[in-house]
Scaffold this motif. Structure first.
Motif, mmCIF file in Angstrom:
data_model
loop_
_atom_site.group_PDB
_atom_site.id
_atom_site.type_symbol
_atom_site.label_atom_id
_atom_site.label_comp_id
_atom_site.label_asym_id
_atom_site.label_seq_id
_atom_site.Cartn_x
_atom_site.Cartn_y
_atom_site.Cartn_z
ATOM 1 N N THR A 96 84.569 79.451 38.314
ATOM 2 C CA THR A 96 84.478 80.900 38.071
ATOM 3 C C THR A 96 85.384 81.348 36.913
ATOM 4 O O THR A 96 85.771 82.499 36.840
ATOM 5 N N ASN A 98 88.098 82.052 36.005
ATOM 6 C CA ASN A 98 89.453 82.487 36.347
ATOM 7 C C ASN A 98 90.298 82.891 35.134
ATOM 8 O O ASN A 98 91.397 82.391 34.913
ATOM 9 N N LEU A 99 89.747 83.851 34.379
ATOM 10 C CA LEU A 99 90.524 84.440 33.273
ATOM 11 C C LEU A 99 91.067 85.790 33.745
ATOM 12 O O LEU A 99 90.531 86.384 34.677
ATOM 13 N N LEU A 100 92.147 86.245 33.107
ATOM 14 C CA LEU A 100 92.642 87.595 33.409
ATOM 15 C C LEU A 100 91.709 88.590 32.727
ATOM 16 O O LEU A 100 91.613 88.601 31.491
ATOM 17 N N ARG A 102 91.666 91.744 32.044
ATOM 18 C CA ARG A 102 92.127 92.811 31.142
ATOM 19 C C ARG A 102 92.838 92.278 29.904
ATOM 20 O O ARG A 102 93.199 93.042 29.018
ATOM 21 N N LYS A 107 95.417 86.277 24.610
ATOM 22 C CA LYS A 107 96.460 86.436 25.623
ATOM 23 C C LYS A 107 96.250 85.467 26.788
ATOM 24 O O LYS A 107 97.202 84.887 27.310
ATOM 25 N N LEU A 111 98.873 82.394 27.986
ATOM 26 C CA LEU A 111 99.541 82.519 29.287
ATOM 27 C C LEU A 111 100.349 81.281 29.714
ATOM 28 O O LEU A 111 101.524 81.411 30.074
ATOM 29 N N LYS B 317 93.748 87.347 42.790
ATOM 30 C CA LYS B 317 93.170 86.331 41.908
ATOM 31 C C LYS B 317 94.085 86.093 40.700
ATOM 32 O O LYS B 317 94.341 84.952 40.319
ATOM 33 N N GLU B 318 94.551 87.193 40.119
ATOM 34 C CA GLU B 318 95.454 87.075 38.966
ATOM 35 C C GLU B 318 96.692 86.267 39.334
ATOM 36 O O GLU B 318 97.162 85.435 38.550
ATOM 37 N N ILE B 321 95.774 82.690 39.369
ATOM 38 C CA ILE B 321 95.613 82.165 38.003
ATOM 39 C C ILE B 321 96.978 81.878 37.381
ATOM 40 O O ILE B 321 97.226 80.809 36.825
ATOM 41 N N VAL B 325 98.569 78.146 36.167
ATOM 42 C CA VAL B 325 98.980 77.754 34.814
ATOM 43 C C VAL B 325 100.496 77.607 34.689
ATOM 44 O O VAL B 325 101.004 77.397 33.594
ATOM 45 N N LEU B 413 93.466 81.691 44.449
ATOM 46 C CA LEU B 413 92.410 81.395 43.477
ATOM 47 C C LEU B 413 91.028 81.571 44.092
ATOM 48 O O LEU B 413 90.075 81.937 43.415
#
Ligand SMILES: Nc1ncnc2c1ncn2[C@@H]1O[C@H](COP(=O)(O)OP(=O)(O)O)[C@@H](O)[C@H]1O
Ligand SMILES: [Mg+2]
Lengths: 242, 417
Positions: A96, A98-100, A102, A107, A111, B317-318, B321, B325, B413
């Motif tokens: 999916t 899984n990017l931010l 906004r 950016k 990260l 979710k953020e 993520i 990372v 996640l």
């Protein structure tokens, strides 16, 4: 030349407690993966692929067993140490994306470097280079909702590559893409592998797994088979765009 | 060291971004802090203004002055009892002044309250006519803004000259100079030779509505024995005040011929008598201010905690993520703490700006009636307000931030809103 294996798994088990029941997601996995291998982990739904991937990615601890990554036994490390390993040695690509949502593409790719403490100037340069290498040099300021599925997955791949990790872990990376876009993403993985990276794909699709050079099949939390792919489906990698 | 700095600069930036992503919610959330900071600032400002008024009172009455009077200025004591006191006559006052040894300076004055004076077709009412001595003009606390005080010669000759207060000047003359002009007191003409500096305060607003004339001229208007005198004595230094009070009491009792067991039939007043009043007002400001402030901050903490809990869920979710990372638990904790703090600081900034405007407008609007009001919020009060709001942010954000930091990265996640 003898190379040290990148990954050594010995007797890895993972149990989940669901109320009174104990789910044995992994029942003893032994595995060795060398640097610059291209491996697909296959298996039906519920076989334990994602669980294994989470342990390989240092997102989770095994219930028992030993996991040595790059010569370091990571099965006993604490949360902060695992975070550092995820940051430096592992690049994740998810089904999916899984990017931010906004944050811009740039950016998003920056990260991991932020958590690595890379100074802003250098961070930016490296993120731009990574985005250019996946053909998104002209999409730096776009945010995920403004990008197509294939483009989003490329941003995610750039984010995985930007820290120059020892291991790229991709869980169903084409699962949310149409087959043509999926094929383009597989071309990208082919190239990444040829550039010297270790790529580990998790998939239940033969179409995807056939790109890999080694295929490991999992069933009920155990390795069912592990063999070299005799007929890899080689897609010529697209040229790197400037 | 550097590693951390890099990370936290980013944390602050993303905190600002997430506030901007939801400006209305941020504003509403920080309303409690905004109001709390406003109360803190206004309370500090009111107390500071009160102090300024108190200082001005001390200096206009003189912190080293004692005033022997029939009346108790603080308003204490039994009214009926004070009414029945005999007037301090001019003869008694002169006798006291003659006998007094330890004073630096003594003068005698008499007042007539609530008079009306006239200049041309203008009239000023509610005026206090004070007959006093030229020596009053030489006190360090007596400042003549324009012209001069009357002289000893004028005093002795009962010359019809007057020095008027700043309030009377503006009532009768506006912006024109009153020097040399004639006012009529009880129908008799007096020539204005000086104007006093503005010196009324919260407690002594009548000071600007006074007209000073030579004591003999005062007697000419009102008679020698109609009013009770006030004897003003200046101590050599403020720490000589007690000795001076003792001497004055002794002489007064002798002059008034009091029996050894009789109570004093006079009061010895000083600027300090207003101290109790100041303390009372101070206590009220504190009580109300602290109560309202605590209440607003409590509301602020509850609101911000709730919104932060919602934010943690929304951004599960953020969090996953970021953890994937390479964010440590502590990075996530700090990130959410920073956001709660930013909410509070933003609220504090708005509160301070609104308050500054309010205070400036108030001070401007009330510059005639309440000149002691400061036009600016005191800087250290603003600092205190901001520090409190940061603390509020940390308190309000801590539990939600801890929850965010403790999320399992795998679960996070997998979370789908
Ligand atoms: N957090 C969890 N809690 C309980 N059971 C889980 C959890 N995660 C996975 N499982 C169970 O473990 C087994 C393996 O799951 P998973 O690794 O997700 O399989 P796959 O990715 O191959 O579909 C499944 O039976 C699943 O229900
Ligand atoms: Mg799965």
């Amino acid at each position: 030349m003898t190379t040290q294996p990148l990954i050594v798994l010995e007797g890895i088990t993972k149990h989940y407690r669901m109320g009174d029941e104990i789910v044995q997601a992994l029942r003893g996995i032994d595995l060795q993966i060398n640097p610059n291998e291209y491996v697909a982990i296959m298996g039906p739904s519920g076989s334990g692929k994602s669980t294994l991937m989470n342990i390989l990615g240092c997102l989770d601890w095994p219930t028992s067993g030993r996991y040595v990554l790059d010569g370091v036994d990571v099965s006993q490390l604490d949360d902060a140490a695992l975070a550092a390993i995820r940051n430096r040695k592992i690049g994740f690509v998810f089904q999916t994306f899984n990017l931010l949502p906004r944050a811009t593409a740039l950016k998003n790719v920056e990260l991991p470097l932020i958590y690595a403490g890379v100074p802003p100037q250098q961070r930016r340069q490296r993120a731009i280079a990574a985005l250019e290498s996946v053909g998104l040099g002209d999409r730096l300021r776009h945010k995920p909702p403004e990008l197509s599925g294939g483009q989003r997955q490329r941003v995610a791949i750039a984010r995985a590559l930007v820290t120059e990790p020892s291991l790229i872990l991709a869980d169903e990376p084409t699962g949310n893409l149409d087959s043509k876009t999926g094929e383009e993403i597989m071309q990208l993985f082919e190239r990444i592998w040829r550039e010297g990276n270790t790529v580990l794909l998790v998939t239940h699709e033969d179409d995807i797994a056939r790109h890999a050079r080694r295929i490991i099949r999992i069933r009920d939390g155990r390795v069912e088979s592990d063999h070299i792919n005799p007929t890899p489906h080689v897609v010529e990698p697209i040229e790197q765009q400037q | 060291m550097k590693r951390w700095a890099t990370e936290y600069v980013e944390v602050l930036q993303s905190a600002v971004e997430s506030l901007r992503a939801n400006p209305l919610r941020s504003l509403l959330t920080s309303l409690g802090v905004m109001i709390g900071v406003a109360f803190v600032s206004l309370m500090g400002w009111a107390l500071r203004s009160l102090d300024a008024a108190w200082e001005a009172t001390l200096s206009s009455l003189g912190s080293d002055m004692l005033y022997v009077d029939k009346w108790n200025w603080a308003g204490g004591g039994n009214w009926r009892l004070l009414m029945n006191r005999k007037n301090i006559t001019i003869d008694q006052a002169e006798e006291v002044a003659r006998r007094l040894q330890s004073a630096d300076m003594v003068y005698i004055s008499a007042d007539s309250w609530g008079r009306t004076i006239v200049h041309a077709d203008q009239r000023a009412s509610g005026v206090v006519i004070e007959g006093t001595m030229a020596i009053f003009g030489m006190l360090p606390s007596t400042n003549v803004a324009e012209g001069r005080f009357f002289t000893e010669m004028e005093e002795r000759n009962a010359t019809a000259v007057a020095v008027i207060g700043d309030g009377i000047r503006s009532t009768l003359f506006g912006n024109r100079s009153p020097i040399g002009q004639v006012i009529r007191i009880e129908g008799r003409p007096f020539r204005i030779v000086g104007v006093m500096e503005k010196r009324g305060t919260l407690f002594t607003d009548f000071l600007d509505r006074m007209v000073y004339i030579p004591l003999p001229a005062f007697f000419g208007l009102y008679g020698r024995y109609s009013r009770s005198m006030t004897i003003a004595a200046k101590a050599q230094s403020p720490d000589q005040l007690d000795a001076l009070r003792d001497e004055l009491t002794g002489i007064m009792r002798a002059v008034r011929k009091l029996a050894p067991n009789a109570e004093n039939d006079f009061s010895i007043n000083e600027a300090q008598v207003f101290r109790d009043q100041v303390a009372n007002i101070r206590a009220v400001i504190w009580g109300v201010g602290i109560g309202l402030t605590a209440l607003s901050f409590l509301v602020g903490v509850i609101g911000i905690t709730n919104v932060m809990f919602v934010a943690v869920v929304e951004r599960t979710k953020e969090i996953g993520i970021r953890r994937a990372v390479g964010a440590r638990r502590s990075s996530i904790l700090v990130q959410f703490l920073c956001e709660a703090m930013m909410l509070c600081v933003a609220g504090a900034v708005v509160g301070v700006i609104v308050c500054s405007a309010l205070v400036a407008v108030l001070a401007l609007a009330l510059r005639e009636s309440a000149a002691f009001l400061l036009p600016l919020l005191p800087a250290e009060i603003v600092l205190v307000a901001v520090v409190i709001s940061i603390a509020v942010g940390i308190i309000a954000g801590f539990v939600p931030a801890l929850r965010a930091a403790r999320l399992d990265p795998v679960e996070a996640l997998r979370y789908e809103a």
